[in-house]
Design a protein around this motif. Structure first.
Motif, PDB file in Angstrom:
ATOM      1  N   UNK A 123       0.837  -1.201   0.000  1.00 40.70           N
ATOM      2  CA  UNK A 123       0.000   0.000   0.000  1.00 40.70           C
ATOM      3  C   UNK A 123       0.872   1.251   0.000  1.00 40.70           C
ATOM      4  N   UNK A 124       2.018   1.187   0.664  1.00 44.92           N
ATOM      5  CA  UNK A 124       2.946   2.323   0.668  1.00 44.92           C
ATOM      6  C   UNK A 124       3.405   2.638  -0.758  1.00 44.92           C
ATOM      7  N   UNK A 125       3.664   1.591  -1.543  1.00 47.35           N
ATOM      8  CA  UNK A 125       4.053   1.798  -2.943  1.00 47.35           C
ATOM      9  C   UNK A 125       2.885   2.430  -3.708  1.00 47.35           C
ATOM     10  N   UNK A 126       1.671   1.948  -3.451  1.00 48.18           N
ATOM     11  CA  UNK A 126       0.491   2.526  -4.098  1.00 48.18           C
ATOM     12  C   UNK A 126       0.334   4.000  -3.747  1.00 48.18           C
ATOM     13  N   UNK A 127       0.591   4.351  -2.480  1.00 41.43           N
ATOM     14  CA  UNK A 127       0.496   5.746  -2.064  1.00 41.43           C
ATOM     15  C   UNK A 127       1.535   6.590  -2.802  1.00 41.43           C
ATOM     16  N   UNK A 128       2.729   6.053  -2.957  1.00 44.10           N
ATOM     17  CA  UNK A 128       3.760   6.769  -3.702  1.00 44.10           C
ATOM     18  C   UNK A 128       3.350   7.013  -5.141  1.00 44.10           C
ATOM     19  N   UNK A 129       2.708   6.010  -5.756  1.00 43.10           N
ATOM     20  CA  UNK A 129       2.217   6.168  -7.123  1.00 43.10           C
ATOM     21  C   UNK A 129       1.115   7.225  -7.189  1.00 43.10           C
ATOM     22  N   UNK A 178       8.379   1.691  13.467  1.00 41.35           N
ATOM     23  CA  UNK A 178       8.829   2.787  12.599  1.00 41.35           C
ATOM     24  C   UNK A 178       7.840   3.022  11.466  1.00 41.35           C
ATOM     25  N   UNK A 179       7.483   1.959  10.760  1.00 42.56           N
ATOM     26  CA  UNK A 179       6.576   2.091   9.624  1.00 42.56           C
ATOM     27  C   UNK A 179       5.150   2.423  10.065  1.00 42.56           C
ATOM     28  N   UNK A 180       4.770   1.961  11.251  1.00 47.08           N
ATOM     29  CA  UNK A 180       3.451   2.299  11.787  1.00 47.08           C
ATOM     30  C   UNK A 180       3.348   3.803  12.031  1.00 47.08           C
ATOM     31  N   UNK A 181       4.403   4.394  12.608  1.00 44.78           N
ATOM     32  CA  UNK A 181       4.386   5.829  12.882  1.00 44.78           C
ATOM     33  C   UNK A 181       4.449   6.635  11.586  1.00 44.78           C
ATOM     34  N   UNK A 182       5.199   6.165  10.591  1.00 50.12           N
ATOM     35  CA  UNK A 182       5.212   6.847   9.299  1.00 50.12           C
ATOM     36  C   UNK A 182       3.826   6.832   8.663  1.00 50.12           C
ATOM     37  N   UNK A 183       3.155   5.686   8.749  1.00 47.90           N
ATOM     38  CA  UNK A 183       1.808   5.577   8.172  1.00 47.90           C
ATOM     39  C   UNK A 183       0.836   6.528   8.865  1.00 47.90           C
ATOM     40  N   UNK A 184       0.922   6.628  10.185  1.00 45.46           N
ATOM     41  CA  UNK A 184       0.060   7.546  10.930  1.00 45.46           C
ATOM     42  C   UNK A 184       0.332   8.991  10.528  1.00 45.46           C
TER      43      UNK A 184
END
Length: 303
Positions: A123-129, A178-184
């Motif tokens: 999903x992070x890749x999708x968000x970047x796109x 780390x990734x949880x906080x980035x997502x938030x």
């Protein structure tokens, strides 16, 4: 799997997150579980390699192509599918006694966390796109960020009570946090921008609270990121990439800007204790790619 040799052959695998260096069990289902886990790890490695910028002959880093980004999403879903198969098709076939002997690496909690990690990274890749696309709306970006929060939250909860030791186990836990906080940070940022589109004082105040929460989450993610890289085995902190390459500066800049604007508009309002608005609850659209165990001639049986 139910042959008379089932309990007479020891299957041994090296561990990474368990305190024991190796685990050997007389269980063919343990062997299947280990192979599925290995397949998932190879898929995760493959997906992440697709996201690495290539170095040109002149020594310059080139951008990751959109084709590679989309391909990585498919590979992440394959990894998640292998892990789902391990959890739902293999673990239930092992006796409680055999499951107690499994290493932490193959515990249901770690398998679940890694499965949700694969979905979260996809999903992070999708968000970047979406960030790179002029057609993607704020609503689309917010939804993706909120879905990402849900994945990393589930990953965090899955390993919260598992006794992961220092080393790779602790590093895994820090990576998830780390990734949880980035997502938030991403989710509150886009939620704040959408709330700010409202025409009321209430929506503007809620927008400021959301954006400030985004900035706080980003600060915490930086601290956890540093802890992750300094934890043994030591790793080098990479340059920002993907969605965070864009959001890292935007969150701080937009948060400060909105705070100043709303302070001028509502100078008589005390926002010190403003409640952070809840994030929208979206179902995760991406699903693991189904993986089924190959059929065997012999009838399967529990351990």
């Amino acid at each position: 799997m139910g042959s008379e040799l089932e309990d007479k052959i020891q299957f041994a695998w090296m561990n990474q997150e368990d305190d024991a260096e190796e685990t050997a069990l007389p269980s063919a289902w343990y062997e299947v579980l280990s192979v599925l886990h290995m397949m998932a790890m190879l898929r995760l490695s493959q997906a992440n390699s697709l996201l690495l910028p290539k170095t040109s002959l002149e020594g310059y880093h080139t951008k990751v192509s959109e084709e590679n980004k989309r391909a990585s999403v498919e590979v992440f879903l394959k990894a998640a599918g292998h892990l789902e198969c391990a959890m739902h098709q293999v673990l239930p076939r092992m006796s409680p006694e055999k499951r107690k002997g499994l290493p932490v690496d193959l515990s249901e909690g770690v398998l679940k966390a890694t499965c949700m990690q694969a979905l979260g990274q996809a999903i992070d890749v999708q968000l970047g796109l979406a960030i790179d696309s002029p057609k993607a709306t704020l609503a689309v970006k917010r939804r993706l960020a909120c879905e990402m929060v849900k994945c990393w939250q589930q990953a965090h909860e899955s390993i919260a009570d598992i006794p992961l030791l220092d080393g790779w186990g602790e590093k895994h836990r820090l990576f998830v946090k780390w990734k949880h906080m980035e997502a938030k940070a991403a989710a509150y940022y886009y939620h704040g921008l959408i709330l700010d589109e409202g025409n009321t004082e209430k929506s503007h105040r809620a927008a400021v609270a959301a954006l400030q929460s985004a900035e706080e989450s980003l600060r915490e993610s930086r601290a956890v990121c540093e802890a992750f890289h300094t934890a043994s085995p030591f790793s080098r902190s990479p340059t920002l990439w993907g969605s965070m390459k864009y959001l890292h500066d935007k969150i701080h800049k937009d948060s400060n800007c909105k705070v100043r604007i709303n302070k001028d508009l509502y100078s008589n309002v005390d926002r010190t204790h403003e409640t952070v608005p809840a994030l929208p609850d979206f179902a995760v659209a991406l699903q693991p790619e189904e993986y089924r165990l190959p059929r065997t001639d012999a009838a399967s049986a529990n351990d």
